[in-house]
Design a protein around this motif. Structure first.
Motif, short mmCIF file in Angstrom:
data_model
loop_
_atom_site.label_atom_id
_atom_site.label_comp_id
_atom_site.label_asym_id
_atom_site.label_seq_id
_atom_site.Cartn_x
_atom_site.Cartn_y
_atom_site.Cartn_z
N ILE A 270 0.80 -1.10 -0.01
CA ILE A 270 0.00 -0.09 -0.01
C ILE A 270 1.01 1.29 -0.20
N ASN A 271 0.44 2.30 -0.75
CA ASN A 271 1.14 3.45 -0.80
C ASN A 271 0.45 4.35 0.10
N LEU A 272 1.01 4.30 1.46
CA LEU A 272 0.19 4.89 2.29
C LEU A 272 0.16 6.69 2.09
N HIS A 273 1.02 7.23 1.38
CA HIS A 273 0.80 8.72 1.13
C HIS A 273 -0.50 8.94 0.34
N ASN A 274 -0.47 8.09 -0.72
CA ASN A 274 -1.73 8.17 -1.69
C ASN A 274 -3.02 7.76 -0.77
N LEU A 275 -2.72 6.94 0.07
CA LEU A 275 -4.04 6.67 0.85
C LEU A 275 -4.57 7.76 1.86
N ILE A 276 -3.53 8.19 2.26
CA ILE A 276 -3.99 9.39 3.15
C ILE A 276 -4.35 10.50 2.33
N HIS A 277 -3.97 10.89 0.98
CA HIS A 277 -4.27 11.75 0.39
C HIS A 277 -5.78 11.60 -0.08
N ASP A 278 -6.21 10.47 -0.57
CA ASP A 278 -7.61 9.95 -0.74
C ASP A 278 -8.48 10.05 0.60
N TYR B 218 7.09 4.80 2.58
CA TYR B 218 5.92 4.96 2.93
C TYR B 218 4.97 3.83 2.29
N ILE B 219 5.79 2.65 1.79
CA ILE B 219 5.02 1.62 1.35
C ILE B 219 5.11 0.44 2.54
N VAL B 220 3.74 0.32 2.89
CA VAL B 220 3.47 -0.98 4.08
C VAL B 220 2.64 -2.13 3.33
N SER B 221 2.48 -3.28 4.06
CA SER B 221 1.75 -4.45 3.65
C SER B 221 0.68 -4.34 4.32
N GLY B 222 -0.61 -4.56 3.71
CA GLY B 222 -1.78 -4.54 4.52
C GLY B 222 -3.03 -4.66 3.56
N SER B 223 -4.15 -4.18 4.05
CA SER B 223 -5.41 -4.17 3.28
C SER B 223 -5.71 -2.71 3.12
N SER B 224 -5.70 -2.04 1.85
CA SER B 224 -5.98 -0.67 1.96
C SER B 224 -7.29 -0.34 2.53
N TYR C 88 10.11 1.95 10.58
CA TYR C 88 8.58 2.14 10.61
C TYR C 88 8.24 3.38 10.08
N ILE C 89 6.80 3.66 9.56
CA ILE C 89 6.35 4.91 9.13
C ILE C 89 5.39 5.43 10.49
N ARG C 90 5.60 6.34 11.05
CA ARG C 90 4.77 6.96 11.81
C ARG C 90 3.68 7.94 11.48
N ILE C 91 2.45 7.45 11.52
CA ILE C 91 1.37 8.60 11.19
C ILE C 91 0.91 9.25 12.23
N ASN C 92 0.76 10.31 12.52
CA ASN C 92 0.35 11.31 13.63
C ASN C 92 -1.08 11.80 12.98
N VAL C 93 -1.97 11.53 13.63
CA VAL C 93 -3.30 12.30 13.28
C VAL C 93 -3.50 13.06 14.60
N GLU C 94 -3.75 14.33 14.37
CA GLU C 94 -3.67 15.53 15.53
C GLU C 94 -4.91 16.30 15.22
N THR D 175 7.32 -2.01 4.20
CA THR D 175 7.51 -3.49 3.47
C THR D 175 8.94 -3.56 2.81
N GLU D 176 9.29 -5.03 2.87
CA GLU D 176 10.42 -5.10 2.37
C GLU D 176 10.58 -5.29 0.90
N ASN D 177 9.38 -5.21 0.24
CA ASN D 177 9.06 -5.59 -1.04
C ASN D 177 8.00 -4.38 -1.56
N PRO D 178 8.54 -3.13 -1.93
CA PRO D 178 7.75 -2.29 -2.12
C PRO D 178 7.06 -1.88 -3.46
#
Length: 789
Positions: free
Chosen positions: A490-498, A522-528, A578-584, A649-652
């Protein structure tokens, strides 16, 4: 502090009101007539004033019916306007625990249940009268006028070889030297002597011995006697010297010196034999005590013994360790009540009274209090310690039930999650049918309308949000059924933008949404869909906390560490990047007592109907499943920050797929579904790409159509959950008709076991609702092509 004692030389006067004649006669036999005066009267509602021309030392009062008893009748100190010294009152009454406690609080000396035999009732009252027949108070023996140098006195007396003790006029021990304590242990008693009745620590003493003590209290003349005591096959001969201890010309205590003269009149052989027997007894006693202590110290539970007041007289090693006390604390005197939180001590007292009376106790769990002030839950079980037919204390066991309580909480949480699963399964089918209808009609509009680009975009939004809703329903079912989710990069930056784009449409326009996406990885493995749902949940909660507007920000950064503890946070995470996402947010904040519970299922501070308490627990579960963690920081009035730590993720490599093409075809399809809107949109679409459609609203209608037109039909699209005849039942009947026609199932919800079984039975394929028309076109085309081949 000095105390003034009123001494009376006249007889002890006892007023008996309604007392049985048999009890009265036994009291007379127990005391000489020159020592006691008994006056018996019948039980009356109003007592004659003439009775109180003389003062009474004791009043024995019989109660027949506790509900009719008047507490005012116990006031004997001012009858007929004559002031007198209040007597000690002893009540005989029904075995009613609550009433006995209530009446004891009124100042009653004792309460004797009348369900005992006449002999037991008589023995109880005689024992009480014995204890109180002499009014010397033990405490005055230890004041400064009597013994100005207590510590020096104790030191000197402790150095003597003889056993020495001092008793007051109630026959309570107020001092015992070291040799006396050793002698008590030799006789088999483990009780600390101070404050005990002489009969408790020397149970073999005869009435003759106590008559001698009474004589000394009366005459002030010392008495020396010889006594013989048998312990098993060992005979001990002692010379006992009793000396009066006077204060203001009154004998208030007696000092007793016990000299072992066993060997004086014995031959050398007898002396050696007796000494050997004594030595063996002492060794056996010590071994027995050591075995007992070793046994209880080996046990993982907390073992204890108390006296009648609740003071600990024994505690095992586990008890000391669990509560944090040391031997010195024990020697100073510890009450079991000190080891319970204050609000539970009153209940514990009532339960102790019940156990001493042999009654069962149901509420035996307590919140225990350690020496350092921390608490832990315990279960307590106890039995009375009985000696000479009377309870002298409690022997019990405490079990730390911390783990049991945790398991109970986990079980409750597990049941809550099972409830979520049942709820999800119950609504999934209907919800997915609704979404299938929405998506189907929206796609028909998009493919066949001549609307401008703006309205086309609106249709895209309908389709995208419906797909997201369908995806979330699928994930909830996956979660409730504990199925392993397949993760993708998952591209977390794109997901946060959406996510921000969606929140801008949902939240109050006065809320400013900012982003600072500075993480390099910012690439992680998961369910978008699950991650986006987690971010939306946090964003919507933040919006609800800013009712007057505010600022919501999404920030990202990378953090790496090689140890199992994340720097600056103390969070336990596997080493890595790790990527740290702060939601403030700048909202109202979360109170401290609520902050520790916010991730628990069903916990919510919102008003009824405003929240389920599931949002943050699902967020927590999503991040945990991704091998990450989440932490909340909040300050009331200033806002809240949720920090999400997710391993990169190790496989971005993110797979990109072209949109599925619609596959056209020919043939006749039997479309079986109880939802008219789904049949409408699916039939319209399939007709537009070349197929002929037959429709059935339930399984029974489908069977009737197949009986008439089976040769025409190339494919059956079968819904699973329908009235009259459901999908599995319909499929079984189709197989029984020997029709060589492929069947694909269309369902919003199906259990894994049912799916596996129906696939083994020959289903050609399955499509989950809500589906896109492109997916349906490809499955239909492949199924008909495979039949032809």
């Amino acid at each position: 502090m000095n105390r003034t004692i009123i001494w009376r030389e006249k007889k002890i006067r006892i007023l008996l009101i309604g007392i049985d004649t048999a009890i009265t006669e036994q009291i007379k036999k127990a005391f000489p007539s020159e020592k006691i005066e008994l006056i018996s009267v019948a039980l009356k509602k109003k007592l004659d004033i003439e009775l109180f021309e003389k003062e009474f030392d004791f009043v024995l009062y019989k109660i027949v019916n506790v509900s009719e008893f008047n507490f005012e009748s116990l006031n004997f100190s001012n009858i007929g306007g004559k002031k007198s010294i209040s007597p000690s009152i002893i009540i005989f009454g029904p075995p009613d625990l609550d009433f006995s406690i209530k009446i004891m609080k009124k100042g009653i000396l004792d309460y004797i249940p009348n369900n005992k035999s006449i002999d037991l009732q008589s023995n109880s009252i005689i024992s009480i009268l014995n204890d109180y027949s002499h009014n010397a108070i033990s405490e005055i023996m230890w004041n400064r006028e009597l013994l100005p140098e207590k510590s020096i006195f104790s030191f000197i007396i402790d150095s003597f070889d003889q056993a020495i003790h001092i008793i007051d006029s109630n026959f309570r021990v107020i001092f015992a030297n070291k040799e006396c304590r050793n002698l008590i242990n030799l006789y088999g008693s483990k009780l600390a002597p101070k404050g005990r009745y002489l009969k408790e620590i020397f149970p073999f003493l005869t009435n003759k011995t106590f008559d001698e003590y009474r004589q000394i209290f009366g005459t002030g003349v010392p008495i020396t006697t010889k006594e013989e005591t048998r312990l098993d096959d060992l005979i001990i001969i002692t010379e006992t010297r009793k000396y009066p201890f006077k204060f203001q010309q009154k004998v208030e205590a007696i000092l007793t010196i016990i000299v072992d003269i066993t060997t004086i009149n014995q031959t050398e052989k007898e002396k050696n034999e007796n000494e050997e027997k004594r030595r063996k007894m002492e060794i056996a006693l010590k071994e027995s005590e050591q075995k007992y202590r070793d046994t209880i110290n080996f046990l993982p539970q907390m073992i204890y013994e108390t006296d009648l007041e609740g003071t600990l007289t024994l505690a095992n090693k586990q008890a000391f360790q669990s509560f944090g006390y040391i031997q010195e604390d024990f020697e100073k005197g510890l009450s079991v009540l000190e080891m319970l939180v204050p609000e539970e001590r009153e209940r514990a007292i009532e339960n102790m009274k019940k156990r001493l009376m042999g009654e069962k106790v149901v509420d035996f769990e307590y919140n225990a209090l350690k020496k350092d002030g921390s608490t832990f839950p315990v279960a307590q079980y106890s039995n009375p310690i009985i000696k000479d037919g009377k309870p002298v204390g409690l022997r019990g066991i405490l079990i730390d039930i911390t783990e049991q309580k945790k398991n109970e909480e986990l079980l409750i949480q597990s049941r809550k999650m099972d409830a979520i699963g049942q709820l999800a399964a119950g609504v999934a089918h209907d919800f997915n049918n609704i979404l299938a209808s929405i998506i189907g009609v929206a796609e028909l509009l998009k493919d066949h309308s001549q609307m401008d680009e703006e309205y086309q975009n609106y249709i895209d939004i309908i389709i995208q949000d419906s797909k997201r809703g369908a995806d979330l329903t699928s994930k909830l079912l996956t979660f409730s059924q504990k199925r392993k989710e397949k993760y993708t990069p998952i591209n977390l930056h794109n997901l946060i933008h959406d996510t921000i784009t969606i929140l801008q449409r949902l939240l109050d326009k006065r809320i400013i949404i900012k982003q600072n996406l500075s993480a390099e990885h910012y690439i992680v493995s998961g369910s978008s869909s699950l991650v986006q749902n987690a971010l939306l949940n946090l964003g919507i909660n933040a919006g609800q906390a800013m009712t007057n507007g505010g600022e919501l920000s999404f920030n990202t950064s990378n953090i790496s560490f090689s140890q199992g503890i994340c720097p600056n946070t103390g969070l336990k995470l596997s080493p890595g990047t790790y990527i740290r996402i702060n939601v403030e947010d700048t909202g109202t904040g979360i109170e401290k007592q609520h902050l520790v519970k916010i991730f628990e299922p069903f916990f919510t501070t919102k008003k009824l109907g405003k929240g389920t308490g599931l949002g943050l627990s699902v967020v927590y579960g999503t991040i945990q499943d991704m091998k990450g963690t989440i932490k909340a920081y909040s300050e009331v009035g200033k806002g809240t920050t949720f920090s999400l730590y997710i391993p990169i993720t190790e496989n971005p490599i993110i797979e990109t797929r072209d949109p599925l093409e619609i596959l056209r075809g020919t043939g006749t399809i039997l479309l079986v579904d109880d939802e008219a809107n789904i049949r409408l949109s699916a039939a319209k679409f399939l007709t537009s790409i070349g197929y002929t459609i037959l429709e059935a609203s339930n399984g029974l209608d489908a069977i009737e159509i197949l009986k008439l037109r089976s040769n025409e039909i190339d494919l059956i699209v079968l819904d699973m959950i329908m009235p009259v005849l459901n999908g599995i039942e319909t499929f079984e009947q189709i197989k029984g008709m020997n029709i060589e026609c492929p069947v694909i199932i269309s369902t919003g919800y199906i259990k894994e076991m049912e799916l596996e079984q129906i696939m083994r039975d020959g289903i050609a394929g399955m499509i989950r609702k809500p589906f896109q028309m492109r997916e349906l076109s490809r499955l239909v085309a492949h199924s008909i092509r495979n039949r032809t081949n």
